[in-house]
Design a protein around this motif. Sequence first.
Motif, PDB file in Angstrom:
ATOM      1  N   THR A 180      10.010   8.184  -0.087  1.00  0.00           N
ATOM      2  CA  THR A 180       8.850   7.388  -0.463  1.00  0.00           C
ATOM      3  C   THR A 180       7.560   8.002   0.053  1.00  0.00           C
ATOM      4  O   THR A 180       7.456   8.352   1.231  1.00  0.00           O
ATOM      5  CB  THR A 180       8.967   5.956   0.100  1.00  0.00           C
ATOM      6  OG1 THR A 180      10.172   5.356  -0.361  1.00  0.00           O
ATOM      7  CG2 THR A 180       7.781   5.104  -0.344  1.00  0.00           C
TER       8      THR A 180
ATOM      9  N   SER B 260      -0.715   7.271   3.078  1.00  0.00           N
ATOM     10  CA  SER B 260      -0.588   6.195   4.062  1.00  0.00           C
ATOM     11  C   SER B 260       0.787   6.165   4.696  1.00  0.00           C
ATOM     12  O   SER B 260       0.955   5.633   5.789  1.00  0.00           O
ATOM     13  CB  SER B 260      -0.882   4.838   3.418  1.00  0.00           C
ATOM     14  OG  SER B 260      -0.016   4.592   2.328  1.00  0.00           O
ATOM     15  N   SER B 261       1.785   6.727   4.025  1.00  0.00           N
ATOM     16  CA  SER B 261       3.126   6.754   4.607  1.00  0.00           C
ATOM     17  C   SER B 261       4.012   7.735   3.860  1.00  0.00           C
ATOM     18  O   SER B 261       3.851   7.939   2.651  1.00  0.00           O
ATOM     19  CB  SER B 261       3.771   5.355   4.565  1.00  0.00           C
ATOM     20  OG  SER B 261       3.927   4.914   3.236  1.00  0.00           O
TER      21      SER B 261
ATOM     22  N   ARG C  50      -3.135   5.173  -0.634  1.00  0.00           N
ATOM     23  CA  ARG C  50      -4.153   4.137  -0.795  1.00  0.00           C
ATOM     24  C   ARG C  50      -5.509   4.809  -0.986  1.00  0.00           C
ATOM     25  O   ARG C  50      -5.644   6.031  -0.888  1.00  0.00           O
ATOM     26  CB  ARG C  50      -4.183   3.233   0.437  1.00  0.00           C
ATOM     27  CG  ARG C  50      -4.615   3.948   1.721  1.00  0.00           C
ATOM     28  CD  ARG C  50      -4.749   2.974   2.869  1.00  0.00           C
ATOM     29  NE  ARG C  50      -5.210   3.631   4.079  1.00  0.00           N
ATOM     30  CZ  ARG C  50      -6.475   3.928   4.353  1.00  0.00           C
ATOM     31  NH1 ARG C  50      -7.411   3.653   3.445  1.00  0.00           N
ATOM     32  NH2 ARG C  50      -6.815   4.518   5.484  1.00  0.00           N
TER      33      ARG C  50
ATOM     34  N   LYS D  77       8.434   6.423  -5.374  1.00  0.00           N
ATOM     35  CA  LYS D  77       9.776   6.278  -4.832  1.00  0.00           C
ATOM     36  C   LYS D  77      10.741   7.169  -5.609  1.00  0.00           C
ATOM     37  O   LYS D  77      10.950   6.967  -6.806  1.00  0.00           O
ATOM     38  CB  LYS D  77      10.235   4.814  -4.920  1.00  0.00           C
ATOM     39  CG  LYS D  77       9.345   3.861  -4.128  1.00  0.00           C
ATOM     40  CD  LYS D  77       9.868   2.429  -4.191  1.00  0.00           C
ATOM     41  CE  LYS D  77       9.022   1.513  -3.327  1.00  0.00           C
ATOM     42  NZ  LYS D  77       9.570   0.126  -3.299  1.00  0.00           N
TER      43      LYS D  77
ATOM     44  N   GLU E 137       0.769  -1.168   0.000  1.00  0.00           N
ATOM     45  CA  GLU E 137       0.000   0.000   0.000  1.00  0.00           C
ATOM     46  C   GLU E 137       0.816   1.239   0.000  1.00  0.00           C
ATOM     47  O   GLU E 137       1.956   1.282  -0.217  1.00  0.00           O
ATOM     48  CB  GLU E 137      -0.902   0.033   1.213  1.00  0.00           C
ATOM     49  CG  GLU E 137      -0.216  -0.254   2.453  1.00  0.00           C
ATOM     50  CD  GLU E 137      -0.537   0.730   3.531  1.00  0.00           C
ATOM     51  OE1 GLU E 137       0.377   1.152   4.155  1.00  0.00           O
ATOM     52  OE2 GLU E 137      -1.643   1.101   3.698  1.00  0.00           O
ATOM     53  N   GLU E 138       0.468   2.121   0.158  1.00  0.00           N
ATOM     54  CA  GLU E 138       1.161   3.385   0.324  1.00  0.00           C
ATOM     55  C   GLU E 138       0.471   4.461  -0.377  1.00  0.00           C
ATOM     56  O   GLU E 138      -0.283   5.018  -0.384  1.00  0.00           O
ATOM     57  CB  GLU E 138       2.552   3.348  -0.228  1.00  0.00           C
ATOM     58  CG  GLU E 138       3.337   2.387   0.493  1.00  0.00           C
ATOM     59  CD  GLU E 138       4.696   2.240  -0.026  1.00  0.00           C
ATOM     60  OE1 GLU E 138       5.000   2.455  -1.149  1.00  0.00           O
ATOM     61  OE2 GLU E 138       5.432   1.921   0.749  1.00  0.00           O
TER      62      GLU E 138
ATOM     63  N   HIS F  49      -0.621   8.174  -0.739  1.00  0.00           N
ATOM     64  CA  HIS F  49      -0.803   9.447  -1.272  1.00  0.00           C
ATOM     65  C   HIS F  49      -1.867  10.293  -0.668  1.00  0.00           C
ATOM     66  O   HIS F  49      -2.605   9.921  -0.385  1.00  0.00           O
ATOM     67  CB  HIS F  49      -1.082   9.174  -2.646  1.00  0.00           C
ATOM     68  CG  HIS F  49      -1.368  10.360  -3.405  1.00  0.00           C
ATOM     69  ND1 HIS F  49      -0.761  11.500  -3.390  1.00  0.00           N
ATOM     70  CD2 HIS F  49      -2.297  10.520  -4.248  1.00  0.00           C
ATOM     71  CE1 HIS F  49      -1.182  12.310  -4.129  1.00  0.00           C
ATOM     72  NE2 HIS F  49      -2.139  11.756  -4.668  1.00  0.00           N
TER      73      HIS F  49
ATOM     74  N   GLY G 129       3.591   6.864   0.103  1.00  0.00           N
ATOM     75  CA  GLY G 129       2.644   5.797  -0.188  1.00  0.00           C
ATOM     76  C   GLY G 129       1.226   6.316  -0.122  1.00  0.00           C
ATOM     77  O   GLY G 129       0.901   7.181   0.697  1.00  0.00           O
TER      78      GLY G 129
ATOM     79  N   SER H 244       2.908   3.650  -4.695  1.00  0.00           N
ATOM     80  CA  SER H 244       4.094   4.079  -3.955  1.00  0.00           C
ATOM     81  C   SER H 244       4.978   4.881  -4.900  1.00  0.00           C
ATOM     82  O   SER H 244       5.403   4.373  -5.935  1.00  0.00           O
ATOM     83  CB  SER H 244       4.862   2.860  -3.419  1.00  0.00           C
ATOM     84  OG  SER H 244       6.031   3.257  -2.745  1.00  0.00           O
TER      85      SER H 244
ATOM     86  N   CYS I  18       1.908  12.230  -6.430  1.00  0.00           N
ATOM     87  CA  CYS I  18       1.198  10.998  -6.148  1.00  0.00           C
ATOM     88  C   CYS I  18      -0.307  11.173  -6.359  1.00  0.00           C
ATOM     89  O   CYS I  18      -0.989  10.297  -6.888  1.00  0.00           O
ATOM     90  CB  CYS I  18       1.482  10.578  -4.702  1.00  0.00           C
ATOM     91  SG  CYS I  18       1.617   8.798  -4.464  1.00  0.00           S
TER      92      CYS I  18
ATOM     93  N   TYR J 204       7.390   4.720  -9.914  1.00  0.00           N
ATOM     94  CA  TYR J 204       6.073   4.442  -9.348  1.00  0.00           C
ATOM     95  C   TYR J 204       5.872   2.933  -9.242  1.00  0.00           C
ATOM     96  O   TYR J 204       6.098   2.196 -10.210  1.00  0.00           O
ATOM     97  CB  TYR J 204       4.971   5.055 -10.212  1.00  0.00           C
ATOM     98  CG  TYR J 204       4.921   6.560 -10.123  1.00  0.00           C
ATOM     99  CD1 TYR J 204       4.344   7.182  -9.007  1.00  0.00           C
ATOM    100  CD2 TYR J 204       5.463   7.362 -11.123  1.00  0.00           C
ATOM    101  CE1 TYR J 204       4.306   8.571  -8.902  1.00  0.00           C
ATOM    102  CE2 TYR J 204       5.427   8.748 -11.033  1.00  0.00           C
ATOM    103  CZ  TYR J 204       4.849   9.338  -9.915  1.00  0.00           C
ATOM    104  OH  TYR J 204       4.817  10.714  -9.810  1.00  0.00           O
TER     105      TYR J 204
END
Length: 425
Positions: free
Chosen positions: A181, A195-196, A185, A168, A33-34, A35, A183, A166, A81, A157
Amino acid sequence: MEDLKWLFKKYGILFAVLLLVMILSCIMYNRQEEHIPKTDSNSETDLRKTESNELSEEERWEKGYDLPIEEEKKEEAETDCFVIMDRLSDIYMNADKGDASNVVLSDETLDQMQDVVGESGSPVITSEIYCTMSNYEKMDQFLKDCLEGKDTSIILYSLLNSGGVSRKEYIFDGSEMYLLTVGARWNDSYDPVVSSVSYTRINEWKYTEKGWFCYELCVPEPPEVTEIVDGSELIRVIPLSEEYIELSEKYVYPLCYQGNNLLCSNWDTTTLSTLDYNGVYEYFYKMKYGEGLDPGNYSNGIPATDFECVIMEYLPVTAEQIREWGVYDEETHTYAWERLGCGNYNLSYFGTSVPEVIGVRQNEDGTMTLTVEAVCEMVIANDAVMTHELTIRVNEDGSFKYWGNEILDDGIQNIPEYHYRISGD
């Protein structure tokens, strides 16, 4: 081999890593997962549950993880993102997400998403096992520039099977490489949420001749944390040929290196007795029927006719030989079977490796030999833990049987001894 020095440097944490693998394996044995404009309050990752929040900025830069991020840089990454997620929204909303609470998109849907994101010009990968990176030439040039000591950066991406994205951004300053990074979802309202966000120094990295970008992030280590954090990652940049992908998907990925010994031992048609028939049955079953077997149906064993039919489909053996070499009950006419779990196989990072076909040759006797390498991301980030040659006899109708396997060089020394699923004693 050159990559062994990576392994030696990690021996200090290997034992703890194996303990973690054991815990995970007991729960299941079969990685999201990870915007964006708003940050999900429940999305803080476990990685941040450390004492790092109490570290000074100088200490963070020294340790290399949880590095401070310039607000402008962070906003730029999140906005990028957002744009990508917006382009994917229609595909995600219309995709079949199944009935499970955790969304798992099909490979076909991920391919559609990759095509859309690829139009941005950035390199793009998905969570598919043998994914071909879009715009890989840019990633290849970035890594070559890094090897020459040039200041450079690139955005990659990664599209996850959960539908998340994600972003990166790899940044090389001529000496050190860093990874920013973001992330993202989808929430229940189909809105993208961050999310991160993390900014980390890459402790070690390399770009292999095969085209794999291997690196290890700086991560918290004991006693700072009670759980081991594996910062290793492998990304295939130079794609496999379509032929090798097809061969990998058809003949080797269904078996892999855990739960059976077809690919991780030396054998041929004269040493078929050394194979773990009770272990390999479930893998052959899925290959034959297209779905996994239901463990609930085999609490009293597997009927001999069913077991032998499946095994003989893929190996040159007779029913009599299977009964002699497998764990067979003559009174009930059944074969013993146990679900793979902690306690009946050797715990090792090697078991997580993915087999990758890198060569093929046709033999005079009508068989075909595939050159296969075990690619392991966990702990050691090695694009060839071992190399082996798998021989297969393919019939005119497309059916096939495995004919033998040979581990090359000293590869057998780099992997754990195989643990048979069920003892015949």
